[in-house]
Design a protein around this motif. Structure first.
Motif, PDB file in Angstrom:
ATOM      1  N   VAL A 261       0.846  -1.198   0.000  1.00  0.00           N
ATOM      2  CA  VAL A 261       0.000   0.000   0.000  1.00  0.00           C
ATOM      3  C   VAL A 261       0.881   1.248   0.000  1.00  0.00           C
ATOM      4  N   GLN A 262       1.960   1.213   0.783  1.00  0.00           N
ATOM      5  CA  GLN A 262       2.891   2.345   0.813  1.00  0.00           C
ATOM      6  C   GLN A 262       3.616   2.504  -0.523  1.00  0.00           C
ATOM      7  N   GLU A 263       4.072   1.401  -1.100  1.00  0.00           N
ATOM      8  CA  GLU A 263       4.859   1.460  -2.333  1.00  0.00           C
ATOM      9  C   GLU A 263       4.006   1.851  -3.527  1.00  0.00           C
ATOM     10  N   PHE A 264       2.810   1.284  -3.625  1.00  0.00           N
ATOM     11  CA  PHE A 264       1.926   1.609  -4.736  1.00  0.00           C
ATOM     12  C   PHE A 264       1.579   3.095  -4.738  1.00  0.00           C
ATOM     13  N   SER A 265       1.357   3.655  -3.562  1.00  0.00           N
ATOM     14  CA  SER A 265       0.944   5.053  -3.462  1.00  0.00           C
ATOM     15  C   SER A 265       2.113   6.020  -3.364  1.00  0.00           C
ATOM     16  N   LYS A 266       3.325   5.505  -3.184  1.00  0.00           N
ATOM     17  CA  LYS A 266       4.497   6.346  -2.925  1.00  0.00           C
ATOM     18  C   LYS A 266       4.194   7.364  -1.825  1.00  0.00           C
ATOM     19  N   ASN A 267       3.709   6.844  -0.709  1.00  0.00           N
ATOM     20  CA  ASN A 267       3.341   7.700   0.413  1.00  0.00           C
ATOM     21  C   ASN A 267       4.581   8.346   1.012  1.00  0.00           C
ATOM     22  N   GLU A 268       4.579   9.666   1.077  1.00  0.00           N
ATOM     23  CA  GLU A 268       5.761  10.403   1.521  1.00  0.00           C
ATOM     24  C   GLU A 268       6.130  10.084   2.975  1.00  0.00           C
ATOM     25  N   ASP A 269       5.126   9.907   3.836  1.00  0.00           N
ATOM     26  CA  ASP A 269       5.410   9.555   5.219  1.00  0.00           C
ATOM     27  C   ASP A 269       5.856   8.108   5.354  1.00  0.00           C
ATOM     28  N   GLY A 270       5.571   7.298   4.333  1.00  0.00           N
ATOM     29  CA  GLY A 270       5.864   5.871   4.415  1.00  0.00           C
ATOM     30  C   GLY A 270       7.325   5.513   4.318  1.00  0.00           C
ATOM     31  N   ILE A 271       8.183   6.475   4.000  1.00  0.00           N
ATOM     32  CA  ILE A 271       9.615   6.181   3.893  1.00  0.00           C
ATOM     33  C   ILE A 271      10.285   6.249   5.264  1.00  0.00           C
ATOM     34  N   PHE A 272       9.538   5.793   6.263  1.00  0.00           N
ATOM     35  CA  PHE A 272       9.996   5.767   7.650  1.00  0.00           C
ATOM     36  C   PHE A 272      10.150   7.175   8.194  1.00  0.00           C
ATOM     37  N   ALA A 273       9.234   8.048   7.776  1.00  0.00           N
ATOM     38  CA  ALA A 273       9.238   9.428   8.271  1.00  0.00           C
ATOM     39  C   ALA A 273       8.405   9.517   9.546  1.00  0.00           C
ATOM     40  N   ARG A 274       7.091   9.290   9.434  1.00  0.00           N
ATOM     41  CA  ARG A 274       6.205   9.313  10.590  1.00  0.00           C
ATOM     42  C   ARG A 274       4.876   8.678  10.205  1.00  0.00           C
ATOM     43  N   SER A 275       3.959   8.606  11.181  1.00  0.00           N
ATOM     44  CA  SER A 275       2.643   7.982  10.990  1.00  0.00           C
ATOM     45  C   SER A 275       2.767   6.512  10.597  1.00  0.00           C
ATOM     46  N   ILE A 276       3.853   5.872  11.014  1.00  0.00           N
ATOM     47  CA  ILE A 276       4.037   4.440  10.799  1.00  0.00           C
ATOM     48  C   ILE A 276       3.761   3.746  12.129  1.00  0.00           C
ATOM     49  N   PHE A 277       2.655   3.000  12.185  1.00  0.00           N
ATOM     50  CA  PHE A 277       2.261   2.315  13.406  1.00  0.00           C
ATOM     51  C   PHE A 277       2.712   0.861  13.381  1.00  0.00           C
ATOM     52  N   ARG A 315      11.080   0.833  -0.539  1.00  0.00           N
ATOM     53  CA  ARG A 315      12.133  -0.151  -0.275  1.00  0.00           C
ATOM     54  C   ARG A 315      13.535   0.461  -0.231  1.00  0.00           C
ATOM     55  N   ASN A 316      13.654   1.708  -0.597  1.00  0.00           N
ATOM     56  CA  ASN A 316      14.976   2.348  -0.609  1.00  0.00           C
ATOM     57  C   ASN A 316      15.336   3.001   0.723  1.00  0.00           C
ATOM     58  N   TYR A 317      14.441   2.958   1.703  1.00  0.00           N
ATOM     59  CA  TYR A 317      14.648   3.762   2.902  1.00  0.00           C
ATOM     60  C   TYR A 317      14.669   2.943   4.189  1.00  0.00           C
ATOM     61  N   HIS A 318      15.683   3.213   5.028  1.00  0.00           N
ATOM     62  CA  HIS A 318      15.743   2.842   6.442  1.00  0.00           C
ATOM     63  C   HIS A 318      15.453   1.355   6.667  1.00  0.00           C
ATOM     64  N   TRP A 319      14.587   1.009   7.607  1.00  0.00           N
ATOM     65  CA  TRP A 319      14.333  -0.403   7.899  1.00  0.00           C
ATOM     66  C   TRP A 319      13.943  -1.169   6.648  1.00  0.00           C
ATOM     67  N   PHE A 320      13.111  -0.566   5.793  1.00  0.00           N
ATOM     68  CA  PHE A 320      12.618  -1.272   4.617  1.00  0.00           C
ATOM     69  C   PHE A 320      13.756  -1.651   3.679  1.00  0.00           C
ATOM     70  N   ASN A 321      14.765  -0.805   3.585  1.00  0.00           N
ATOM     71  CA  ASN A 321      15.913  -1.105   2.745  1.00  0.00           C
ATOM     72  C   ASN A 321      16.627  -2.366   3.229  1.00  0.00           C
ATOM     73  N   TYR A 322      16.784  -2.509   4.527  1.00  0.00           N
ATOM     74  CA  TYR A 322      17.429  -3.699   5.084  1.00  0.00           C
ATOM     75  C   TYR A 322      16.556  -4.937   4.896  1.00  0.00           C
ATOM     76  N   ILE A 323      15.273  -4.800   5.163  1.00  0.00           N
ATOM     77  CA  ILE A 323      14.373  -5.949   5.042  1.00  0.00           C
ATOM     78  C   ILE A 323      14.356  -6.478   3.619  1.00  0.00           C
ATOM     79  N   MET A 324      14.386  -5.589   2.639  1.00  0.00           N
ATOM     80  CA  MET A 324      14.298  -5.995   1.237  1.00  0.00           C
ATOM     81  C   MET A 324      15.588  -6.606   0.703  1.00  0.00           C
TER      82      MET A 324
END
Length: 410
Positions: A261-277, A315-324
């Motif tokens: 959902v984050q990747e499809f929408s390219k959500n700006e907050d989704g790059i481990f910025a904020r509003s990640i629960f 997938r290029n940012y922070h935790w997601f980069n490591y997970i991928m």
């Protein structure tokens, strides 16, 4: 001036009375909709104590609220407190509000609770992005998706616009359903510029606001911090040195849904910025979700042009980069897309329906806030001649993003 009241209150109108009862306990709240007429949506009428302005997010102002239909009130007058809500969005001319009722109530069939949010969507000229996220989250069978309803809001006898009335993200049987104890956690990634207490900061420098337990004890904070630090050690050094695989740390079903959902929408907050629960319970896996805050997504950006075909994003940012970096995760990510891509495209196909549900309210909204050509606010980068142009831009972006992902995963 037209004031809509229950028929039994008509004699009061003939006497020129717009209040019944005391200001502390009114029997109804007046509504003047002569300039902003009924638009097929519920109207939320709010009056703060002494008509106080909402200037900050901390001060809870005693208030009253009533729900109106087309011709009359459809609820009693509720007592509650109101305060501002949102991070950067609270600085906008049209801001969000946090509602806390004196008692638990059910709104529009949603489960009873005291806590609700009014989301202004001022930075999204289509007013669709946050709502679309909830549809996609539900279709992909997320554990919990905040329920919401479009409404129009009158604050202190003035029309303030089209809002999403939404459940807030909190622990509860009908919301984030985890145990309420000292070893079960709901926490939110925060911006480095804003850290709400209580918070913890991990070894990689990421801060998380801990929302549950509400009374966070030092030993519980240490428990969560220790677990996240161990997870970050795994991310940095891999299974060879940690002795675990990725699926032993995170719930993969939740991660795949959340990632896409984050990747499809390219959500700006989704790059481990904020509003990640996230949630974690001692002895269990780390769960991503619920999804929240998507006004700066689907081509709506605050700082740069992130076109739909410009490549991978989350997938290029922070935790997601490591997970991928895990080949098994990358395969699961690819498989998930092809198993569910029809659902993602259904979102594009559903846009006309969503617009039809709010079309009349949009006329009121942009009569009150004529911002289509405005580019002065940080979230209003793109000017449009009218709503249709803003909507076309959104749909074309979604179609292009869908096609790019299909081609990139072949």
């Amino acid at each position: 001036m037209r004031i809509l009241l229950l028929p039994l209150l008509l004699p009061l109108l003939l006497c020129g009375c717009v209040w019944d009862g005391t200001e502390d306990s009114p029997e109804f709240l007046p509504l003047d909709d002569s300039q902003y007429p009924y638009a097929d949506l519920p109207r939320i009428v709010i009056e703060t104590e002494g008509f106080k302005e909402i200037r900050e997010r901390e001060t809870e102002i005693p208030s009253h609220l009533q729900i109106y239909g087309e011709n009359a009130p459809e609820s009693p007058v509720f007592s509650l407190t109101v305060r501002g809500r949102g991070n950067s969005s609270f600085k906008m001319p049209k801001y969000g509000m946090k509602l806390e009722f004196d008692e638990k109530i059910s709104l529009f069939g949603m489960p009873e609770n005291r806590d609700w949010a009014l989301v202004g969507n001022f930075g999204d000229k289509t007013h669709l992005r946050n709502f679309m996220m909830t549809r996609l989250s539900e279709w992909l069978m997320a554990r919990y998706t905040p329920r919401c309803r479009y409404v129009e809001v009158f604050l202190n006898r003035k029309y303030v616009g089209l809002y999403l009335l939404s459940e807030t993200v909190k622990v509860g049987k009908a919301r984030v359903n985890i145990a309420k104890n000292d070893s079960s956690f709901l926490f939110e990634k925060e911006s480095s510029k804003k850290q709400d207490s209580p918070f913890i900061t991990t070894s990689m420098g990421y801060s998380f606001h801990v929302k549950n337990p509400r009374d966070l004890k030092p030993e519980s904070a240490d428990m969560l911090l220790s677990h996240l630090n161990e997870f970050e050690y795994f991310l940095q050094h891999g299974s060879a040195r940690s002795g675990k695989e990725t699926y032993e740390w995170i719930d993969m079903y939740d991660f795949l849904r959340y990632y896409w959902v984050q990747e499809f929408s390219k959500n700006e907050d989704g790059i481990f910025a904020r509003s990640i629960f996230m949630t974690w319970q001692k002895g269990g896996l780390l769960h991503f979700g619920p999804l929240w805050d998507f006004d700066i997504s689907f081509g709506n950006e605050s700082y740069k042009k992130n076109r739909p075909a410009d490549g991978w994003y989350i997938r290029n940012y922070h935790w997601f980069n490591y997970i991928m970096k895990d080949p098994g995760v990358r395969k699961a990510v690819r498989d998930y897309w092809f198993e569910n891509r029809d659902i993602f495209h259904s979102l594009v196909d559903s846009v006309p329906l969503y617009v039809s549900n709010i079309s009349r309210a949009l006329e009121n909204e942009y009569r009150r806030w004529p911002i289509m050509e405005n580019t002065e606010n940080w979230a209003l980068k793109d000017p449009y001649k009218d709503y249709d142009e803003a909507l076309d831009s959104l749909v074309l972006w979604m179609e292009a993003r869908y096609e790019w992902i299909n081609n990139a995963l072949k």
